[in-house]
Design an enzyme around this catalytic site. Structure first.
Site, PDB file in Angstrom:
ATOM      1  N   PRO A 128       0.770  -1.248   0.000  1.00 38.66           N
ATOM      2  CG  PRO A 128       0.019  -0.962   2.180  1.00 38.66           C
ATOM      3  CD  PRO A 128       0.714  -1.945   1.279  1.00 38.66           C
ATOM      4  CB  CYS A 129       2.937   2.887  -2.561  1.00 34.73           C
ATOM      5  SG  CYS A 129       1.973   2.522  -4.025  1.00 34.73           S
TER       6      CYS A 129
END
Length: 170
Positions: A128-129
């Protein structure tokens, strides 16, 4: 090694998904800023891995999945892979700054390098950037575009829904 590819419909537009025998290789948004390099052995197809990825992405967008349980096979440098692995430790619905991510990677003075590695993440959403934001709370660059980043953070409850143009952005 053959890489099979497919598209998964999502509220943020079609997602290009690729997997090989060892795991998920790529997830890309329609107008991805840094597309993954595709070799001649990348072909449209179907596999158990792609079906599992589709199911888990659909569950995520339905709000019933908070953690992904997929074998991953991203390609990158050792430093990039360290950054990407660290992304997986950011809890659902929470955000951290690039400086915090750099500290977690063990490189507290390398915020820019960490930001560059974050921007090359081949498995957004799963790694989850989108949960990494500026130190001042600003939503900064995202390969899928800032409206998509806003949508994902609102979906997770990290932003108020009304501030995120909640709805279809695709």
């Amino acid at each position: 090694m053959h890489v099979l590819t497919t598209f998964v419909d999502s509220p943020v537009g079609p997602l290009f998904v690729a997997a090989d025998e060892t795991g998920l290789r790529a997830i890309e948004f329609r107008d991805n800023r840094h597309p993954v390099r595709r070799d001649a052995d990348w072909q449209p197809g179907d596999s158990g891995m792609l079906r599992l990825a589709r199911t888990q992405l659909e569950e995520y967008f339905a709000g019933t999945r908070r953690h992904f349980d997929l074998p991953l096979s991203p390609r990158g440098t050792g430093f990039q892979r360290a950054v990407w692995t660290t992304l997986a430790s950011i809890p659902y619905g929470e955000t951290i700054s690039y400086a915090q991510l750099a500290s977690r990677v063990g490189r507290p003075t390398a915020s820019r390098a960490v930001g560059a590695a974050n921007g090359r993440n081949p498995l957004p959403i799963v790694l989850p950037c989108h949960r990494v934001i500026g130190a001042d709370g600003a939503l900064t660059g995202f390969g899928g575009g800032l409206p998509t980043k806003r949508y994902l953070l609102a979906l997770e409850g990290a932003l108020p829904r009304e501030s995120a143009l909640f709805g279809c952005v695709g």
